[in-house]
Design a protein around this motif. Structure first.
Motif, mmCIF file in Angstrom:
data_model
loop_
_atom_site.group_PDB
_atom_site.id
_atom_site.type_symbol
_atom_site.label_atom_id
_atom_site.label_comp_id
_atom_site.label_asym_id
_atom_site.label_seq_id
_atom_site.Cartn_x
_atom_site.Cartn_y
_atom_site.Cartn_z
ATOM 1 N N TRP A 178 70.786 7.064 36.179
ATOM 2 C CA TRP A 178 69.588 6.619 36.882
ATOM 3 C C TRP A 178 68.412 6.565 35.914
ATOM 4 C CZ3 TRP A 178 70.351 5.965 42.240
ATOM 5 C CH2 TRP A 178 71.495 6.560 42.771
ATOM 6 N N ARG A 179 67.466 5.698 36.222
ATOM 7 C CA ARG A 179 66.203 5.667 35.475
ATOM 8 C C ARG A 179 65.080 6.079 36.419
ATOM 9 N NH1 ARG A 179 64.542 1.542 30.721
ATOM 10 N NH2 ARG A 179 62.360 2.169 30.433
ATOM 11 N N VAL A 180 64.295 7.054 35.976
ATOM 12 C CA VAL A 180 63.239 7.621 36.810
ATOM 13 C C VAL A 180 61.909 7.508 36.087
ATOM 14 C CG1 VAL A 180 62.385 9.708 37.945
ATOM 15 C CG2 VAL A 180 64.834 9.216 37.920
ATOM 16 N N SER A 181 60.922 6.913 36.743
ATOM 17 C CA SER A 181 59.556 6.826 36.219
ATOM 18 C C SER A 181 58.664 7.746 37.035
ATOM 19 C CB SER A 181 59.039 5.381 36.303
ATOM 20 O OG SER A 181 57.688 5.310 35.886
ATOM 21 N N LEU A 182 57.968 8.668 36.346
ATOM 22 C CA LEU A 182 57.165 9.668 37.051
ATOM 23 C C LEU A 182 55.682 9.314 37.112
ATOM 24 C CD1 LEU A 182 58.818 12.967 35.793
ATOM 25 C CD2 LEU A 182 59.338 11.617 37.825
ATOM 26 N N ASN A 183 55.192 8.499 36.203
ATOM 27 C CA ASN A 183 53.792 8.049 36.254
ATOM 28 C C ASN A 183 52.810 9.203 36.352
ATOM 29 O OD1 ASN A 183 54.506 5.245 36.273
ATOM 30 N ND2 ASN A 183 55.101 5.472 38.416
ATOM 31 N N ASP A 184 53.054 10.252 35.546
ATOM 32 C CA ASP A 184 52.145 11.409 35.503
ATOM 33 C C ASP A 184 51.921 12.017 36.886
ATOM 34 O OD1 ASP A 184 51.765 11.311 32.726
ATOM 35 O OD2 ASP A 184 50.266 9.741 32.957
ATOM 36 N N ASP A 185 52.937 11.943 37.744
ATOM 37 C CA ASP A 185 52.894 12.533 39.089
ATOM 38 C C ASP A 185 51.892 11.848 40.017
ATOM 39 O OD1 ASP A 185 54.852 14.325 38.347
ATOM 40 O OD2 ASP A 185 53.419 15.867 37.750
ATOM 41 N N ASN A 186 51.473 10.625 39.678
ATOM 42 C CA ASN A 186 50.588 9.863 40.570
ATOM 43 C C ASN A 186 51.441 9.075 41.558
ATOM 44 O OD1 ASN A 186 48.181 10.691 39.266
ATOM 45 N ND2 ASN A 186 48.552 9.200 37.630
ATOM 46 N N GLY A 187 51.801 9.728 42.634
ATOM 47 C CA GLY A 187 52.669 9.102 43.616
ATOM 48 C C GLY A 187 54.114 9.508 43.406
ATOM 49 N N PRO A 188 55.000 9.119 44.313
ATOM 50 C CA PRO A 188 56.408 9.487 44.207
ATOM 51 C C PRO A 188 57.074 8.807 43.015
ATOM 52 C CG PRO A 188 56.081 7.886 45.964
ATOM 53 C CD PRO A 188 54.715 8.300 45.518
ATOM 54 N N PRO A 189 58.137 9.404 42.480
ATOM 55 C CA PRO A 189 58.823 8.778 41.345
ATOM 56 C C PRO A 189 59.494 7.471 41.744
ATOM 57 C CG PRO A 189 60.078 10.645 42.178
ATOM 58 C CD PRO A 189 58.760 10.677 42.886
ATOM 59 N N ILE A 190 59.581 6.571 40.777
ATOM 60 C CA ILE A 190 60.320 5.327 40.966
ATOM 61 C C ILE A 190 61.723 5.551 40.427
ATOM 62 C CG2 ILE A 190 60.446 2.881 40.384
ATOM 63 C CD1 ILE A 190 57.394 2.979 39.970
ATOM 64 N N VAL A 191 62.721 5.410 41.288
ATOM 65 C CA VAL A 191 64.105 5.717 40.929
ATOM 66 C C VAL A 191 64.948 4.450 41.005
ATOM 67 C CG1 VAL A 191 66.133 7.098 41.506
ATOM 68 C CG2 VAL A 191 63.842 8.073 41.805
ATOM 69 N N LYS A 192 65.669 4.154 39.922
ATOM 70 C CA LYS A 192 66.507 2.954 39.862
ATOM 71 C C LYS A 192 67.894 3.340 39.350
ATOM 72 C CE LYS A 192 66.914 -1.535 37.555
ATOM 73 N NZ LYS A 192 66.315 -2.465 36.559
#
Length: 335
Positions: free
Chosen positions: A101-115
Motif C-alpha cells: 500500500w501507499r500511504v500519504s500522511l500530509n503532516d497529519d492534516n486530515g485523514p491519510p490517503i491510502v492506495k
C-alpha cells in the motif's frame, strides 16, 4: 547514548497497546514515529519527544488484511510511505496474501490517503520492505531464504538474490532466517534471526535502468554469527556500527565493524527489555538516539518471555507512563 556508543539513559516515551506485536518503524519528517502492528492491521503514529503523547491510530486495513508487517518511506516524497500487509497467523507461524500500500500522511492534516499498489504473489514470508528508489523496492523472504526485487511501476516480482546465509538454523522453533535488510550505496546489510548473523553484500546502484535499480557486485560477507534471535537493524551513517536486539532475551547489541577489514566485535549495551523487535537510530544535535519498540506481554506457544524481566510490570500497562532508568558504565561482555 554516549559518544562511545554506550547507553546513558533509558526512557519509556509512550505505551502502545500492551497485547500487541509491532515490527515496522519509520521516522517521519515532523519528528513523529510511524509504526505498524503485526497482530492487527493497524497503523499508528506518536510523538516520541512529548511525554504526554499517546499513540494515534491512523488507519485500519481490516478489509484486506489482519496484520501490518512493515513500513518504509517513499524516496523523494514528503511524508509518504509504503506499507506491507498480510494475512497473519502468529500462533501457527503462517503468513500469506501480501499487499503493498501507499500511504500519504500530509503532516497529519486530515485523514491519510491510502492506495493499494499491488499484491505480492509466489513468495514465502515477506518480512520487510526497503526502498531502492521510488520505483524499486526489496522484500526479504524469511521462508524462501531470498530477497525479492519489486518493480512498483510494472507490478512485477523477481529474484534479487538467494544465499545459504539467509536460511533458518533448522533447530526447534527456528522459524525465521533472513529478517531485516538495510541498503546503502556500497552494501546491502541483512540479519539472519535464527542463525544469529549479521551479513552484508557488496552492491551498486543502477541509475541508468530504473527498472533494475540495484545489483550485487560480490558474494555475501558474514560479519558475525553471535547475535542469536536478533531482530531490528540500525546502521550508523559511517557504516561502522550496527544496533540490533534479541526479542527472546531482551538485549540490545552493538556490533562494531572495522571498515577496512570487515572484522566485527559484538557487545551487549542494554539488557532486560520486554521483547524488543525494532530499532531506529536517529541523530539530534549530532548526538545519537536509539529508539526501540517492544512487544510487551504478547506470548506464543513457540515464544515465552522471561518472567524475571524487570520491565514486566510496565509491559502490561495501557496508559501513558514515563520511566527514566540511569545505567552505570561497566565493562560490557562480548557476545
Amino acid at each position: 547514548m554516549l559518544e562511545d556508543g554506550s547507553v546513558q539513559d533509558v526512557v519509556l516515551v509512550t505505551q502502545l497497546p500492551s497485547d500487541s506485536w509491532f515490527e515496522g518503524f519509520a521516522l517521519r519528517p515532523n519528528g513523529k514515529i510511524l509504526t505498524t502492528r503485526l497482530d492487527e492491521p493497524e497503523l499508528y503514529t506518536f510523538n516520541a519527544e512529548d511525554p504526554e503523547a499517546t499513540p494515534q491510530l491512523l488507519h485500519n486495513f481490516e478489509e484486506e488484511a489482519n496484520g501490518l508487517i512493515n513500513v518504509c518511506p517513499v524516496p523523494g516524497y514528503h511524508d509518504e510511505y509504503l506499507i506491507l500487509s498480510g494475512v497473519v497467523d502468529l500462533h501457527n507461524v503462517e503468513f500469506d496474501d501480501f499487499i503493498i500500500w501507499r500511504v500519504s500522511l500530509n503532516d497529519d492534516n486530515g485523514p491519510p490517503i491510502v492506495k493499494k499498489v499491488m499484491e505480492v504473489k509466489g513468495t514465502g514470508f515477506c518480512i520487510g520492505i526497503v526502498p531502492v528508489s521510488d520505483r524499486v523496492i526489496l522484500i526479504p523472504d524469511a521462508f524462501q531464504n531470498c530477497i525479492w526485487r519489486v518493480d512498483l511501476e510494472a507490478k512485477t516480482v523477481s529474484l534479487f538474490i538467494a544465499d545459504d546465509s539467509m536460511k533458518a538454523a533448522g533447530g526447534e522453533g527456528d522459524f525465521f532466517g533472513l529478517n531485516r535488510i538495510h541498503v546503502t550505496d556500497e552494501f546491502l546489510w541483512f540479519t539472519n534471526t535464527s542463525g544469529g548473523m549479521l551479513c552484508r553484500i557488496p552492491i551498486e546502484q543502477v541509475r541508468d535502468d530504473a527498472a533494475v535499480g540495484i545489483r550485487t557486485t560480490g558474494p555475501v560477507q558474514i560479519l558475525t554469527d553471535d547475535i542469536p534471535h536478533c531482530d531490528g537493524l540500525a546502521l550508523s551513517p559511517d557504516q561502522t556500527t550496527v544496533y540490533t536486539c534479541s526479542y527472546t532475551d531482551g538485549l540490545v547489541w552493538r556490533v562494531s565493524i572495522d571498515p577496512s577489514t570487515g572484522k566485527a566485535t559484538t557487545n551487549v549495551v542494554l539488557r532486560n527489555l520486554a521483547c524488543p523487535t525494532a530499532v531506529e537510530l536517529v541523530y539530534a544535535d549530532n548526538k545519537p538516539k536509539l529508539y526501540i519498540v517492544c512487544c510487551g506481554e504478547i506470548e506464543m506457544s513457540w515464544f515465552v518471555q522471561d518472567a524475571s524481566n524487570p520491565w514486566a510490570e510496565v509491559a502490561n500497562i495501557n496508559s501513558m507512563v514515563s520511566v527514566t532508568v540511569t545505567t552505570h558504565e561497566e565493562t560490557i561482555e562480548s557476545a
